[in-house]
Design an enzyme around this catalytic site. Structure first.
Site, PDB file in Angstrom:
ATOM      1  CD  GLU A  25      33.487  33.828  -3.384  1.00 27.15           C
ATOM      2  OE1 GLU A  25      34.113  34.391  -2.407  1.00 27.15           O
ATOM      3  OE2 GLU A  25      32.308  33.578  -3.393  1.00 27.15           O
ATOM      4  CG  ASN A  26      40.084  32.241  -0.536  1.00 26.11           C
ATOM      5  OD1 ASN A  26      39.880  32.932   0.458  1.00 26.11           O
ATOM      6  ND2 ASN A  26      40.276  32.744  -1.703  1.00 26.11           N
ATOM      7  CG  ASP A  84      44.458  40.365  -1.766  1.00 26.77           C
ATOM      8  OD1 ASP A  84      44.811  39.411  -1.886  1.00 26.77           O
ATOM      9  OD2 ASP A  84      43.891  41.029  -2.299  1.00 26.77           O
ATOM     10  N   GLY A 134      50.147  35.649  -1.149  1.00 32.96           N
ATOM     11  CA  GLY A 134      50.608  34.892  -2.182  1.00 32.96           C
ATOM     12  C   GLY A 134      51.718  35.503  -3.007  1.00 32.96           C
TER      13      GLY A 134
HETATM   14  C1  FPP Z   1      44.907  36.551   0.548  1.00 37.00           C
HETATM   15  O1  FPP Z   1      45.995  36.597   0.008  1.00 37.00           O
HETATM   16  C2  FPP Z   1      44.965  35.897   1.776  1.00 37.00           C
HETATM   17  C3  FPP Z   1      44.212  34.686   2.340  1.00 37.00           C
HETATM   18  C4  FPP Z   1      43.518  33.904   1.291  1.00 37.00           C
HETATM   19  C5  FPP Z   1      44.566  33.786   3.320  1.00 37.00           C
HETATM   20  C6  FPP Z   1      44.717  34.729   4.867  1.00 37.00           C
HETATM   21  C7  FPP Z   1      45.121  34.047   5.702  1.00 37.00           C
HETATM   22  C8  FPP Z   1      46.058  34.419   6.500  1.00 37.00           C
HETATM   23  C9  FPP Z   1      46.841  35.809   6.766  1.00 37.00           C
HETATM   24  C10 FPP Z   1      46.843  33.135   7.480  1.00 37.00           C
HETATM   25  C11 FPP Z   1      46.504  33.372   9.088  1.00 37.00           C
HETATM   26  C12 FPP Z   1      45.256  33.674   9.476  1.00 37.00           C
HETATM   27  C13 FPP Z   1      44.681  33.576  10.739  1.00 37.00           C
HETATM   28  C14 FPP Z   1      43.559  34.060  11.012  1.00 37.00           C
HETATM   29  C15 FPP Z   1      45.848  32.547  11.535  1.00 37.00           C
HETATM   30  P1  FPP Z   1      46.301  35.832  -1.222  1.00 37.00           P
HETATM   31  O2  FPP Z   1      46.943  34.694  -1.107  1.00 37.00           O
HETATM   32  O3  FPP Z   1      45.258  35.933  -2.333  1.00 37.00           O
HETATM   33  O4  FPP Z   1      47.417  36.768  -2.085  1.00 37.00           O
HETATM   34  P2  FPP Z   1      47.744  36.980  -3.330  1.00 37.00           P
HETATM   35  O5  FPP Z   1      46.545  37.894  -3.868  1.00 37.00           O
HETATM   36  O6  FPP Z   1      49.163  37.833  -3.711  1.00 37.00           O
HETATM   37  O7  FPP Z   1      47.784  35.851  -4.180  1.00 37.00           O
END
Ligand code: FPP
Length: 247
Positions: free
Chosen positions: A72-73, A25, A28
């Protein structure tokens, strides 16, 4: 004193067969803190995945399970969803050679049926291509939700009962575990969530029944193999009782 684990897995204090699951997490926020588009954070996150997979043997991690895209994404913008899907595809294409030479077996869990058929084909291909590897088991959860997985497993068990292949009275925890997407994997020993959030967010609901949890404020794009080492050092000091008492 460590207690025996009820099912699956191994005592992490005694072996290098740790199963660590990570809710990655904070991508973003990491990007937004720098005034960059969110996808830049996801790309940096993918680099961290690569580093961590390569460091697994040194860290004593045999099984690494990563939450990359939840059921949910889909509520994110089309740009972000498509960007993430393309990142998953690129990761597989770029890392396939290294996974082969480094003995990494890759699996994808979650409901892949709504995904682009080309991406589904790539998932099928990498799973088959790395099926003979056993040094590190990398499992990536994409369009994954714990409740959705349990519901699909229940349907699969019900079909077996309907077909007369299984007696309802014979549905044990082990039978349920085998029908989950993670059927071939031991339960996780440790679930790590980055970015300071302290929620489970529908990840490995059944499998993590006896797991330890670590919540760290580090954002995923800043989470290096050294950070994981620190987390594991803390984990090694914990007493795991699996519902029993210390003797
Ligand atoms: C959550 O952070 C992260 C994700 C929804 C995506 C995770 C994906 C990767 C790390 C990319 C690569 C993965 C692989 C396996 C190649 P967020 O976007 O919700 O962060 P935030 O809470 O700060 O908005």
């Amino acid at each position: 004193m460590k207690m025996d684990k009820p099912a699956g897995g191994s005592d992490p204090a005694l072996s290098n067969d740790l199963h660590v699951a990570v809710i990655m997490d904070g991508n973003g926020r990491w990007a937004q803190n720098r005034g960059w588009p969110r996808l830049v954070g996801h790309r940096k996150g993918a680099e961290r995945v690569r580093e961590l997979v390569n460091a697994c043997p040194d860290l004593g991690i045999r099984y690494l399970t990563l939450y990359a895209f939840s059921t949910e994404n889909w509520s994110r913008t089309t740009e972000e969803v498509l960007g993430l899907m393309s990142l998953f595809g690129r990761y597989i294409k770029r890392e396939a050679g290294r996974m082969k030479t480094e003995g990494v077996r890759m699996r994808i869990i979650g409901d892949r049926s709504p995904l682009d058929p080309k991406l589904q084909a790539l998932f099928d291909w990498i799973e088959a291509d790395t099926a003979g590897n056993d040094r590190v088991h990398l499992t990536v959860a994409i369009n994954y939700g714990g409740r959705d997985e349990i519901r699909r497993a229940a349907q699969s068990v019900a079909r077996a009962v309907q077909a007369g292949a299984l007696d309802a009275a014979a549905i044990t925890d082990q039978v349920m575990s085998r029908h989950l997407d993670t059927g071939a994997l031991p339960d996780p020993d440790l679930v790590v969530r980055t970015s300071g959030e302290t929620r489970v967010s529908n990840f490995l609901l059944w499998q993590a029944a006896y797991a330890e949890y670590v919540f760290t404020p580090v954002l995923w794009p800043d989470f290096t193999p050294d950070t994981m080492k620190t987390v594991l050092d803390g984990f090694a000091k914990r007493e795991r009782r699996f519902g029993g008492v210390l003797t």
